[in-house]
Each structure stands twice: as C-alpha cells, then as structure tokens.
Write an enzyme that holds these catalytic residues in place. Sequence first.
Site, PDB file in Angstrom:
ATOM      1  NE  ARG A 207      41.803 -33.809 -21.501  1.00  0.00           N
ATOM      2  CZ  ARG A 207      40.769 -33.818 -20.659  1.00  0.00           C
ATOM      3  NH1 ARG A 207      39.599 -34.307 -21.059  1.00  0.00           N
ATOM      4  NH2 ARG A 207      40.906 -33.341 -19.454  1.00  0.00           N
TER       5      ARG A 207
ATOM      6  NE  ARG B 193      36.040 -32.837 -16.058  1.00  0.00           N
ATOM      7  CZ  ARG B 193      37.303 -32.417 -15.892  1.00  0.00           C
ATOM      8  NH1 ARG B 193      37.665 -31.843 -14.763  1.00  0.00           N
ATOM      9  NH2 ARG B 193      38.195 -32.581 -16.843  1.00  0.00           N
TER      10      ARG B 193
ATOM     11  NE  ARG C 189      36.883 -30.031 -19.362  1.00  0.00           N
ATOM     12  CZ  ARG C 189      37.931 -29.954 -18.556  1.00  0.00           C
ATOM     13  NH1 ARG C 189      37.788 -29.544 -17.328  1.00  0.00           N
ATOM     14  NH2 ARG C 189      39.125 -30.284 -18.985  1.00  0.00           N
TER      15      ARG C 189
END
Length: 190
Positions: free
Chosen positions: A145, A128, A134
């Site tokens: 994360r 992604r 991003r």
Amino acid sequence: MLNLILFGPPGSGKGTHSLKLVDKYNLVHISTGDIFRSETSNKTELGLKAKSYMDKGALVPDELVIDMLFSVMDRHENAKGFVFDGFPRTLVQADKFDEMLNKKNMPISMVVSLEVSDDELIKRLVKRGIESGRSDDTEEVIKQRLDVYNKQTKPLLDYYKNKKLLQSVYGIGSIEEIFNSICERINGKR
Ligand code: B4P
C-alpha cells in the site's frame, strides 16, 4: 461551505482526524475506504469487487470509486460541507472530481496533507491489524500500500500545490496536538 480533503499515506491519520473535523465543523464525512468496507461486509457486488483489490494492497479501479462517490454526495444536497477522507487517490480521480465540483459550483477549501514517516506508518498499521483484524493491515500488504501510495497518489501533492490548496501538517505526536494544528490552518483560512 467548508470542503476539506484529508490527504496522506495509509495510516497517516486521515480517518482519525476526519471524524474529529466532522464533529467540530458539522460536516459530512465521506471515506471511500469505509464505504468499501461496509459494502464488503454486506457482500454487495461492489463490495466483493473492491475487496479483491484492497486485500492485495491495490487501489480500487477509478471508475468504481468515482461513480460511488458522486452518488453518495448526491444524497447530501443540504450539507454545510464535506470531509473527503482518502479521496481522490489518483490523478484521474482528481480531474473528474474537479470537473464535478465546478459544475456544482462547490470549490475545495483546503487539502490537508498529513506528513508521517514510513516507520511510524508501518508501526501504527501493524498495531491496528492486530487489534482489529483488518485484512489489509498485515506487514506485507502495508508495504504494498505504501508503494502504491508513492507511485499513484503522491503525485497529487504537486497537483494541489499548483492550485494553492495544499497545507502540510506534521502528523507525528498526540492526536490532540495534530488536530489543533489542522484546525489552526482551517481557521486561518476562513
Ligand atoms: P482507507 O480506508 O483510506 O485506509 P487507510 O489509508 O489505511 O486509513 P487511514 O489513513 O484513514 O487510517 P488512520 O491513519 O486514521 O483505504 C483502505 C483501502 O481502500 C485502500 O488501500 C484502497 O484499496 C481502497 N481505497 C480507499 N479509497 C480509495 C480511492 N479513492 N481509490 C481507490 N481505492 C481506494 O489510522 C491508522 C491507525 O493509526 C489507527 O489505528 C489510528 O488509531 C492510528 N493513529 C492515527 N493517528 C495517530 C497518532 N497521531 N499517533 C499514533 N497513532 C495514530
């Protein structure tokens, strides 16, 4: 009312399946991550603050998340139900959320937990990141994360298990297959 929490580590499919659930059950979608990204691109004070945490792979502080979420909910008084995507993410958020929902006499119907291995999560998010640019989808930030998820968010699994609200769904396979398993759980409870 149908009020669903979509729960899982980053990249587990929360956002993906939330959109499909909103469509199928006519619910209001509240994604705290999407709201922060939109505030960031509009360069609001909240967005700029949130970005400084998101870019490091950290959680945005509870007080910023909770106030924002409550004010978004207030805008949807006539909703048939909600999908909470990526909220709550800490025990403090979950407690405050319960307090508010009790006051509104608006119980949580189900917490859907998407179970996906770390290898698959990293693969999806790196992809992604390449496709979308991003800023928190780089391998280094993704690992951070996941670590934050394990330390601060995963304990909520026991919190909702104790409340008998938790439904775990295997989150690897085709999106349609996984979505069908989620819908089976929801329909079985209604
Ligand atoms: P979020 O926006 O919630 O980001 P996420 O967890 O990475 O996304 P999600 O899990 O929804 O992605 P999806 O799997 O659908 O949060 C971003 C940041 O915001 C957080 O790190 C934090 O800083 C902040 N934040 C948000 N909420 C907060 C809160 N409550 N408190 C504090 N801070 C908060 O998609 C991942 C990819 O996988 C996609 O490309 C998708 O196409 C793909 N995919 C999905 N399902 C698949 C499948 N079955 N097979 C293959 N690929 C799949």
